[in-house]
Design an enzyme around this catalytic site. Sequence first.
Site, PDB file in Angstrom:
ATOM      1  N   LYS A  13      11.267   7.058   4.821  1.00  0.00           N
ATOM      2  CA  LYS A  13      12.149   8.232   4.888  1.00  0.00           C
ATOM      3  C   LYS A  13      11.391   9.472   5.351  1.00  0.00           C
ATOM      4  O   LYS A  13      11.889  10.222   6.173  1.00  0.00           O
ATOM      5  CB  LYS A  13      12.745   8.545   3.506  1.00  0.00           C
ATOM      6  CG  LYS A  13      13.742   7.543   2.996  1.00  0.00           C
ATOM      7  CD  LYS A  13      14.379   8.036   1.704  1.00  0.00           C
ATOM      8  CE  LYS A  13      13.391   8.342   0.591  1.00  0.00           C
ATOM      9  NZ  LYS A  13      12.738   7.182  -0.016  1.00  0.00           N
ATOM     10  N   ARG A  88      18.483  11.778  -6.452  1.00  0.00           N
ATOM     11  CA  ARG A  88      17.898  10.504  -6.821  1.00  0.00           C
ATOM     12  C   ARG A  88      18.616   9.888  -8.015  1.00  0.00           C
ATOM     13  O   ARG A  88      18.175   8.877  -8.528  1.00  0.00           O
ATOM     14  CB  ARG A  88      16.439  10.731  -7.198  1.00  0.00           C
ATOM     15  CG  ARG A  88      15.441  10.104  -6.229  1.00  0.00           C
ATOM     16  CD  ARG A  88      14.058  10.449  -6.747  1.00  0.00           C
ATOM     17  NE  ARG A  88      13.038   9.597  -6.233  1.00  0.00           N
ATOM     18  CZ  ARG A  88      12.324   9.856  -5.131  1.00  0.00           C
ATOM     19  NH1 ARG A  88      12.564  10.925  -4.412  1.00  0.00           N
ATOM     20  NH2 ARG A  88      11.380   9.023  -4.767  1.00  0.00           N
ATOM     21  N   ARG A 127      -0.303   2.111   1.574  1.00  0.00           N
ATOM     22  CA  ARG A 127      -0.026   3.463   2.061  1.00  0.00           C
ATOM     23  C   ARG A 127      -1.133   4.425   1.640  1.00  0.00           C
ATOM     24  O   ARG A 127      -1.652   4.354   0.541  1.00  0.00           O
ATOM     25  CB  ARG A 127       1.317   3.931   1.485  1.00  0.00           C
ATOM     26  CG  ARG A 127       1.674   5.341   1.916  1.00  0.00           C
ATOM     27  CD  ARG A 127       3.142   5.600   1.792  1.00  0.00           C
ATOM     28  NE  ARG A 127       3.522   5.915   0.418  1.00  0.00           N
ATOM     29  CZ  ARG A 127       4.729   6.355   0.093  1.00  0.00           C
ATOM     30  NH1 ARG A 127       5.654   6.503   1.029  1.00  0.00           N
ATOM     31  NH2 ARG A 127       5.021   6.623  -1.151  1.00  0.00           N
ATOM     32  N   ARG A 160      -1.988   7.790  -3.230  1.00  0.00           N
ATOM     33  CA  ARG A 160      -1.248   8.548  -4.228  1.00  0.00           C
ATOM     34  C   ARG A 160      -1.262   7.770  -5.531  1.00  0.00           C
ATOM     35  O   ARG A 160      -1.098   6.565  -5.536  1.00  0.00           O
ATOM     36  CB  ARG A 160       0.202   8.735  -3.766  1.00  0.00           C
ATOM     37  CG  ARG A 160       0.387   9.950  -2.899  1.00  0.00           C
ATOM     38  CD  ARG A 160       1.735  10.019  -2.241  1.00  0.00           C
ATOM     39  NE  ARG A 160       2.859   9.574  -3.055  1.00  0.00           N
ATOM     40  CZ  ARG A 160       4.112   9.509  -2.612  1.00  0.00           C
ATOM     41  NH1 ARG A 160       4.387   9.856  -1.365  1.00  0.00           N
ATOM     42  NH2 ARG A 160       5.081   9.097  -3.378  1.00  0.00           N
ATOM     43  N   ARG A 171       8.548   2.159 -10.114  1.00  0.00           N
ATOM     44  CA  ARG A 171       9.313   2.959  -9.149  1.00  0.00           C
ATOM     45  C   ARG A 171      10.486   2.167  -8.583  1.00  0.00           C
ATOM     46  O   ARG A 171      11.555   2.709  -8.365  1.00  0.00           O
ATOM     47  CB  ARG A 171       8.408   3.437  -8.019  1.00  0.00           C
ATOM     48  CG  ARG A 171       7.527   4.586  -8.467  1.00  0.00           C
ATOM     49  CD  ARG A 171       6.428   4.838  -7.496  1.00  0.00           C
ATOM     50  NE  ARG A 171       6.884   5.425  -6.258  1.00  0.00           N
ATOM     51  CZ  ARG A 171       6.194   5.362  -5.126  1.00  0.00           C
ATOM     52  NH1 ARG A 171       5.050   4.704  -5.088  1.00  0.00           N
ATOM     53  NH2 ARG A 171       6.653   5.950  -4.050  1.00  0.00           N
TER      54      ARG A 171
END
Length: 213
Positions: A13, A88, A127, A160, A171
Amino acid sequence: MRLILVGPPGAGKGTQAVQLASHFSIPHISTGDIFRLNIKGETKLGLHAKSFMDAGNLVPDSVTNDMVADRLTHPDAKNGFLLDGYPRNIGQADFLKENLEKSGTPLDAVLEFKLENAEIIKRLAGRRACRGCGATSHVIFEAPKVAGVCDSCGGELYQRPDDAENVIANRLAVYSEQTEPIINYYKSEGLLKSISAVGEVSEIAARAIAALK
Ligand code: ADP
Ligand code: ZN
């Protein structure tokens, strides 16, 4: 254009948001980025958000809603905006709806990015984010020219805390329990457009723009 992006973590996104914001000349508003900036700046908001984020949980609505409402009053959001990572959950969606109704500026579209769980896990685990500019890359799928160094700004790449493998599962659970319900919410409002998040960045961008026509 008043646009929302929805999709699981790792769907890309953020990457697509940058392209779409520039295509439609609207500001890219990422709640995750705003929280991370506040953490970096050690503000009160950042200190509050950090523990929720590191565990992969949502920051409480009481904090997040006010932060977004305030951001939407900035002059650059007058003629539209792209919200990335907000709403969210249903509570946030209701809050946003009321807030936009008050100003007579309803949403134009909600764009959903679809991606399989197995692919999400592969993407998140590899990532990396840049400490300088926040850009993301991937150790295998989108490797930087020099390992550990951001292609865009030369900043240091890091993982992260919420991309750590033991946090990813939470998550995904938070996404399916709290965020996925907003997809039907927007479908029933006739705002939902869905596209596949599989493929090259440019391919997905073209798909997104076509879906929004
Ligand atoms: P991703 O899309 O990869 O999960 P984000 O940068 O959008 O990453 O979000 C990172 C974290 O920031 C979330 O896991 C959550 O803790 C917090 N966050 C971001 N947006 C919201 C929101 N709208 N409501 C509550 N928490 C949020
Ligand atoms: Zn950078």
